[in-house]
Design a protein around this motif. Structure first.
Motif, PDB file in Angstrom:
ATOM      1  N   HIS A   1       0.822  -1.201   0.000  1.00 58.06           N
ATOM      2  CA  HIS A   1       0.000   0.000   0.000  1.00 58.06           C
ATOM      3  C   HIS A   1       0.863   1.261   0.000  1.00 58.06           C
TER       4      HIS A   1
ATOM      5  N   PHE B   1       4.287 -10.715   4.517  1.00 54.65           N
ATOM      6  CA  PHE B   1       3.123 -11.439   5.036  1.00 54.65           C
ATOM      7  C   PHE B   1       3.460 -12.928   5.180  1.00 54.65           C
TER       8      PHE B   1
ATOM      9  N   LEU C   1       1.959  -5.438   6.024  1.00 51.27           N
ATOM     10  CA  LEU C   1       1.623  -6.820   5.682  1.00 51.27           C
ATOM     11  C   LEU C   1       2.251  -7.789   6.669  1.00 51.27           C
TER      12      LEU C   1
ATOM     13  N   ALA D   1       0.026  -7.801   9.624  1.00 50.95           N
ATOM     14  CA  ALA D   1      -1.192  -8.572   9.332  1.00 50.95           C
ATOM     15  C   ALA D   1      -0.916 -10.072   9.441  1.00 50.95           C
TER      16      ALA D   1
ATOM     17  N   LYS E   1      -3.698 -14.789  16.571  1.00 52.38           N
ATOM     18  CA  LYS E   1      -5.105 -15.129  16.835  1.00 52.38           C
ATOM     19  C   LYS E   1      -5.346 -16.634  16.690  1.00 52.38           C
TER      20      LYS E   1
ATOM     21  N   VAL F   1      -5.453  -0.318   3.617  1.00 52.15           N
ATOM     22  CA  VAL F   1      -6.765  -0.943   3.793  1.00 52.15           C
ATOM     23  C   VAL F   1      -6.664  -2.157   4.720  1.00 52.15           C
ATOM     24  N   VAL F   2      -5.560  -2.889   4.615  1.00 57.56           N
ATOM     25  CA  VAL F   2      -5.373  -4.074   5.458  1.00 57.56           C
ATOM     26  C   VAL F   2      -5.411  -3.698   6.943  1.00 57.56           C
TER      27      VAL F   2
ATOM     28  N   ARG G   1      -6.846  -1.168   8.263  1.00 61.55           N
ATOM     29  CA  ARG G   1      -8.165  -0.648   8.640  1.00 61.55           C
ATOM     30  C   ARG G   1      -9.221  -1.739   8.716  1.00 61.55           C
ATOM     31  N   THR G   2      -9.070  -2.811   7.931  1.00 62.17           N
ATOM     32  CA  THR G   2     -10.132  -3.821   7.871  1.00 62.17           C
ATOM     33  C   THR G   2      -9.830  -5.073   8.687  1.00 62.17           C
ATOM     34  N   SER G   3      -8.612  -5.216   9.200  1.00 62.88           N
ATOM     35  CA  SER G   3      -8.308  -6.397  10.010  1.00 62.88           C
ATOM     36  C   SER G   3      -9.076  -6.280  11.329  1.00 62.88           C
ATOM     37  N   ASP G   4      -9.182  -7.406  12.038  1.00 59.21           N
ATOM     38  CA  ASP G   4      -9.892  -7.364  13.314  1.00 59.21           C
ATOM     39  C   ASP G   4      -9.054  -8.009  14.386  1.00 59.21           C
TER      40      ASP G   4
ATOM     41  N   LYS H   1     -20.803  -4.064  10.140  1.00 60.08           N
ATOM     42  CA  LYS H   1     -20.403  -4.319  11.526  1.00 60.08           C
ATOM     43  C   LYS H   1     -20.634  -3.090  12.402  1.00 60.08           C
TER      44      LYS H   1
ATOM     45  N   VAL I   1      -6.545  -8.475   2.009  1.00 63.92           N
ATOM     46  CA  VAL I   1      -7.677  -7.860   2.704  1.00 63.92           C
ATOM     47  C   VAL I   1      -8.737  -8.911   3.035  1.00 63.92           C
TER      48      VAL I   1
ATOM     49  N   THR J   1      -7.435 -11.203   5.913  1.00 66.86           N
ATOM     50  CA  THR J   1      -7.167 -10.664   7.241  1.00 66.86           C
ATOM     51  C   THR J   1      -8.360  -9.943   7.860  1.00 66.86           C
ATOM     52  N   SER J   2      -9.429  -9.717   7.103  1.00 66.10           N
ATOM     53  CA  SER J   2     -10.592  -9.049   7.688  1.00 66.10           C
ATOM     54  C   SER J   2     -11.248 -10.002   8.684  1.00 66.10           C
ATOM     55  N   ASP J   3     -12.102  -9.483   9.532  1.00 68.48           N
ATOM     56  CA  ASP J   3     -12.768 -10.341  10.505  1.00 68.48           C
ATOM     57  C   ASP J   3     -14.267 -10.084  10.487  1.00 68.48           C
TER      58      ASP J   3
END
Lengths: 338, 338
Positions: free
Chosen positions: A76, A226, A252, A255, A262, A281-282, A284-287, B262, B282, B285-287
């Motif tokens: 990114h 990654f 990455l 991530a 986890k 974006v990775v 922001r969208t990871s949890d 969400k 993305v 790695t998103s949840d």
């Protein structure tokens, strides 16, 4: 040789000296010997060299293209830099031609040859991880093509650089981990022959030193993608004393570490805090979303492109290189504690 | 005009016809009129045109560079395609030069001009969303430069294409949602002048039809970026009857929708299932991680590059275009129900 087509490069080649030396000799620069000046002036006269007109015509006969070499477009950070570069370049009437080095020195050299053949007006480079010889970049300069390095720069080349404040960014990240109660902080780091890798690791060490925490070499691992994080993070978690935080050298890698932590059953951030570098974006969208350093790639691109367009317009390769620093800032999200 | 430098393009220009017509006339192709054949052969003789030798020398005098125009490098799909393109191109001795169109028709035309000036040996293109006139691509062909389109192709151009099976992929995705109990499925779609956008929407509609579910136009929204999803998804959720599933046309749009769903307090997948297109970092790695269609960008790049290198080696612009289709496959993750 016909008049009106003679360039500084032609004179340099004939005399076996650099274009920059020819340029300075013609301007009676004090660093250049009287003997060299005489040789340069004699040949310039013989070949009917016309400095300004030629520079101008050369400029106009060129491509209106700026070349960019980046390691990998998948990051990114690099795609943000490209956006910044294109903003300035397009406004100034240049098209932007990109090459990937894929972190390969050999490929980077081939890219430089293609840029030379395309007669680009200037080049922006972020070096590959493998690069430790820089003669291909010198060849660009010797051909009258200004080069500005960004992010992955090198101290051995006297060149224009735009860098992010890697040391301060890393220091801020690690201090944030310490301030939120972490005591055993691992660092997934970039190769140490890269200035960026060195400076981020220095920031990490300095923050530990300031807060009187021990520096444990088994917590510092060369790991910067990654895939590598998927492979190496499990070893960290199997240590007799696993870390309670991970500072990853890029987004990455963070991530990848998050995903392993986890899956292994640790809670983020309760058991292990994670912090990255670059806000894409990775992150922001990871949890949980990743706490990270905003690296301002777009601004890096703007600054580098401005500098390069300026150098192209000056039309003179005899300049004092400058280094511009873009500051990072911490973005706190769910992957670190309050 | 000197012998040994005459090209099909020179003859074409002189006679005001296309290079492809000249090529076919020289080969006595039945589609070409006797009058044209005579004019071409006469000029070829007068100018000492030598087909094979010239083609070869032209080829050797060229750049060994393949040009690529992509809309935006920030998409994982495009960076995967680039990796595939570079694999084949590098093996065949070509360097890969990239341009971004930034989804702008004007920028795409400027990219084509830069590729022409750089004398690239062939071009790979995925068109911008704005493009609806194709004469700039025809100019490449008229200059003897083969072009292969990938992903974003167009039926109006008779050209080589490599596409993913968008219809079947979308159909599979939506059928998976239906099979896991979803009845009110929204579609965040790409513009309908793009073949890709049309085909994914057709697949969506076909799956609903097959399973006798109503097609509700208020559930079909033009929305195909992360930012647009942040902006438009809230409207979907505010409908008197909100959707119980979302099929997004690409990965970043799915990630944007996931983030809004969400935040609004819906559970994924219990309340609303989400499915994307393209499997990038993305999605992984998103949840919850996103159920998606693996679009095999790397393979698209391999196929497109193979096709182009073959066309370059043939050294003849008079070929029958082919279309290759790369199949997608469903990857089931946590954003859809069991």
């Amino acid at each position: 040789m016909r008049s009106g087509q003679v360039t500084i490069k032609d004179i340099a080649k004939e005399l076996g000296i650099s274009a920059s030396t020819v340029s300075r000799a013609l301007k009676d620069h004090p660093d250049i010997s009287a003997k060299t000046k005489e040789a340069v002036n004699e040949l310039a006269k013989k070949w009917h060299y016309k400095p300004n007109a030629v520079a101008l015509s050369l400029r106009h006969s060129k491509s209106n293209v700026i070349g960019v070499i980046i390691p990998e477009i998948v990051h990114h950070f690099f795609s943000s830099v490209i956006s910044g570069i294109e903003k300035i370049a397009h406004e100034a009437g240049y098209n932007v031609m990109m090459f990937q080095s894929n972190e390969s020195y050999e490929r980077e050299m081939a890219n430089v040859q293609a840029l030379l053949s395309s007669r680009v007006d200037g080049v922006l480079v972020s070096m590959s991880k493998e690069t430790s010889d820089f003669s291909h970049f010198k060849e660009l300069r010797d051909n009258g093509i200004p080069v500005v390095f960004f992010d992955r720069v090198c101290n051995e080349l006297s060149s224009d650089n735009v860098i992010v404040d890697d040391f301060a960014g890393a220091f801020t990240a690690v201090e944030h981990l310490i301030n939120t109660g972490c005591k055993r902080i691992a660092h997934l780091s970039a190769p140490q022959h890269m200035l960026l890798g060195q400076n981020r690791q220095k920031g990490y060490r300095q923050a530990l030193l300031k807060h009187k925490l021990p520096i444990d070499d088994e917590l510092i691992i060369k790991c910067d993608s990654f895939e590598e994080a998927l492979e190496k993070t499990p070893d960290l978690l199997k240590l007799p004393q696993p870390p309670d935080a991970i500072f990853a050298v890029n987004e990455l890698t963070a991530a990848g570490a998050l995903s392993v932590v986890k899956k292994t059953g640790f809670k983020v951030p309760e058991d292990i805090s994670i912090i990255g570098f670059t806000d894409g974006v990775v992150s922001r969208t990871s949890d949980p979303a990743l706490t990270t350093l905003e690296q301002h790639g777009y601004e890096v691109g703007l600054r580098a492109s401005e500098l390069l367009v300026g150098r192209i317009n000056e039309g003179d390769m005899d300049y004092e290189p400058v280094t511009k620093v873009v500051k990072t800032n911490l973005i706190v999200r769910g992957s670190t504690k309050n």
